[in-house]
Design an enzyme around this catalytic site. Structure first.
Site, PDB file in Angstrom:
ATOM      1  N   HIS A   1       0.788  -1.089  -0.031  1.00 53.30           N
ATOM      2  CA  HIS A   1      -0.015   0.122   0.021  1.00 53.30           C
ATOM      3  C   HIS A   1       0.853   1.314   0.097  1.00 53.30           C
ATOM      4  CE1 HIS A   1      -3.899  -2.113   1.425  1.00 53.30           C
ATOM      5  NE2 HIS A   1      -3.809  -1.903   0.397  1.00 53.30           N
TER       6      HIS A   1
ATOM      7  N   GLU B   1      -2.977 -10.912 -21.141  1.00 57.75           N
ATOM      8  CA  GLU B   1      -1.987 -11.125 -19.993  1.00 57.75           C
ATOM      9  C   GLU B   1      -1.421 -12.355 -19.835  1.00 57.75           C
ATOM     10  OE1 GLU B   1      -4.984  -8.969 -16.478  1.00 57.75           O
ATOM     11  OE2 GLU B   1      -6.129 -10.176 -17.908  1.00 57.75           O
TER      12      GLU B   1
ATOM     13  N   ASP C   1       0.460  -8.666 -15.053  1.00 56.84           N
ATOM     14  CA  ASP C   1       0.160  -9.945 -15.242  1.00 56.84           C
ATOM     15  C   ASP C   1       0.788 -10.582 -16.422  1.00 56.84           C
ATOM     16  OD1 ASP C   1      -1.633 -10.666 -13.072  1.00 56.84           O
ATOM     17  OD2 ASP C   1      -3.380  -9.937 -13.858  1.00 56.84           O
TER      18      ASP C   1
ATOM     19  N   CYS D   1      -1.945  -1.277 -20.853  1.00 51.53           N
ATOM     20  CA  CYS D   1      -2.427  -0.671 -19.713  1.00 51.53           C
ATOM     21  C   CYS D   1      -1.735  -0.930 -18.344  1.00 51.53           C
ATOM     22  CB  CYS D   1      -3.832  -0.949 -19.582  1.00 51.53           C
ATOM     23  SG  CYS D   1      -4.441  -2.450 -19.657  1.00 51.53           S
TER      24      CYS D   1
END
Length: 555
Positions: free
Chosen positions: A183, A410, A434, A481
């Site tokens: 985080h 991915e 990914d 992306c």
């Protein structure tokens, strides 16, 4: 002395170190003089106060920080954890000791699970510390305030602290723990904080040490020379000038258009993305509507929230990712089965197909939201592995009223079959996070294998090239992306491999726009060829940098 870590973003900072205070001391293990009911009342009050404080901070911070802090508040009220706390209080323990033990047990369980869940262990430690501080009437753990700008050094920074950092005082951030998906990293990236995480050697830094924090180079320079500081200051000035330059569409030096789009999780960050030059949205994550809920939201609620995002981009493209649940984002109403390795399990389109009513409702809501706004909706399916899955999703999306439907690439299998997949799909968007994970067999949520999670690896670049070539052959757009698009030099390489649009965190737009403007399309292809010829990620990056330096740039 250089200390290596994982850089977040492309910034650089120069300043003096101020260390975060160490955690509160472990509560004593002596038995309580109060009854379990009395201790329980104290604990209930403290838990409620901490949850309220975290929710308040989240509301003030907004964006991704709001989601993170609300998740922390939910930890403080988790019923399973509350049962454990009650059991410990019944043994005669104080509320402080019960809190310390119960949260520690929960934290250790998450660490054993690994991946994304292990990254959340530090969040539990922070909640535990806040509850104990509330019980003891002490200030909650927090960021120091020395009264002057500084570089913060901490073991790891709690979401509640990262979310509300005073960006006028905190020049940079260094943590000894944490990975690229912690985080701390997520929020630092969102707030454009110059940060290097996972710097083991930072434990030896002390208050007053002067450092250069180089996120672009993933390095911290301790006791920098005058030359080091001058170089850093020049980069800071140049970066500020790029950020202040008039906004222009993304393009190469020869005028080849490369639209620069934003990755967004909800409409809250849309206005800022537009201010930073986003020409649309390349990845609209829809999970925010589904996570934390026991059932899927109604079509009406989804339509309302999607329309809110679409109105921020009138006349522009908004690429929406269908619900990407599973793996690090489990949803019981989609799949509540225990899986040995959820990253390779029932996730993305696989889980949506198993619950087709949820997919149909989402696509219906998107079609209705598009009809009531001026934005152009492109919808794509996540975790697609086969051409048959591609045909299934595109056919269903068209049937439900969406004109433009594509797939995320991915999985290496789909990249290798891109020629056939793009005969069926209207477009492809490559999720480099990914794709790198599955190509290198390295869990992208696991800090211990973070060094493998590098999209510069030639194996990943070859797969990108397969998709880019297929897009050119069929006249279909190919976007990027994943976070790879936020790397200014890699962005040029990706265009050289056939990418037609790039989508990234809005804070990266200025750096990428400037980088693209220095190369023609033939030069971008030369950089891509140099990277492809390498045998590893580091050598690919170095080869591209050498090719860039040798290029004759059209100003």
């Amino acid at each position: 002395m250089e200390l290596r870590g994982i850089g977040i973003g492309q910034g650089v900072a120069v300043g003096t170190v101020v260390r975060m205070e160490e955690p509160l001391r472990e509560p004593a293990s002596t038995l309580s003089a109060l009854s379990p009911d009395q201790e329980g009342a104290r604990l209930d009050e403290a838990l409620a106060a901490v949850a309220a404080e975290l929710n308040s901070r989240g509301a003030a911070a907004g964006g991704d920080a709001k989601d993170v802090l609300e998740a922390q508040a939910m930890m403080a009220e988790d019923p399973t954890l509350r049962d454990d706390l009650s059991a410990r209080l019944a043994e005669g323990k104080t509320a402080e000791r019960a809190t310390h033990e119960a949260f520690a047990a929960f934290r250790d369980m998450l660490r054993e699970l690994g991946g994304y869940m292990a990254e959340r262990a530090a969040d539990l430690d922070d909640v535990s510390q806040r509850v104990v501080a509330q019980l003891q009437g002490l200030p909650a753990p927090g960021v120091p305030n020395p009264g002057h700008p500084f570089v913060l050094v901490a073991r790891d920074l709690a979401p509640a602290d990262t979310a509300l950092l005073d960006l006028g005082q905190v020049l940079g951030l260094i943590t000894t723990e944490g990975g690229p998906t912690s985080h701390t990293a997520i929020l630092a990236r969102e707030k454009s904080i110059v940060a290097v995480v996972g710097v083991a050697g930072a434990a030896d830094l002390v208050d007053g040490d002067e450092v250069v924090v180089d996120a672009a180079g993933s390095v911290v320079i301790s006791a920098p020379t005058d030359a080091d500081k001058r170089a850093a200051e020049e980069r800071i000035t140049a970066r500020a000038a790029r950020a202040a330059a008039p906004l222009a569409p993304g393009a190469l030096a020869d005028g080849t258009r490369v639209p620069l789009l934003a990755n967004l999780g909800n409409a809250d960050g849309a206005a800022q993305a537009v201010q930073l030059g986003a020409e649309g949205v390349g990845l609209f994550r829809t999970e925010f509507l589904f996570l934390g809920s026991g059932s899927a939201p109604t079509v009406q609620r989804q339509q309302r929230e999607y329309a809110r995002m679409l109105r921020e981009f009138p006349g522009k493209k908004v690429v929406v990712r269908a619900l990407d649940a599973g793996a690090d984002k489990p949803l019981a109403f989609l799949n509540d089965a225990e899986e040995e390795n959820p990253a390779l399990g029932l996730r993305g389109l696989r889980s949506l197909r198993a619950s087709e009513d949820i997919l149909r409702e989402q696509l219906t809501a998107l079609a209705r939201a598009e009809a009531e706004t001026d934005a152009e909706v492109w919808v794509m399916a996540p975790m697609v592995s086969t051409v048959e899955e591609t045909r299934y999703f595109v056919t269903l999306a068209h049937e439900l009223g969406l004109r433009t439907a594509g797939v995320m690439v991915e999985v290496p299998a789909l990249a290798l079959l891109a020629d056939k997949a793009l005969q069926a799909a209207d477009f492809a968007s490559i999720g480099t996070n990914d794709l790198t994970q599955y190509t290198l067999a390295a869990d992208r949520m696991l800090g211990s294998v973070a060094s493998f999670q590098d999209p510069w690896h030639p194996a990943v670049l070859r797969l990108v090239q397969e998709v880019g070539t297929a897009g050119q052959q069929h006249g279909k757009p190919v976007g990027i992306c994943g976070e790879a698009a936020a790397d200014p030099l890699l962005a040029v390489v990706l265009v050289g491999l056939g990418a037609t649009t790039l989508s990234m965190s809005p804070s990266a737009l200025a750096d990428v726009r400037e980088s693209l403007s220095r190369f023609t399309l033939p030069q971008a292809r030369d950089l891509a060829a140099a990277a492809l010829a390498a045998d590893g990620a580091a050598s690919a990056r170095a080869a591209a940098a050498e090719a860039a330096a040798a290029s004759t740039t059209t100003e």
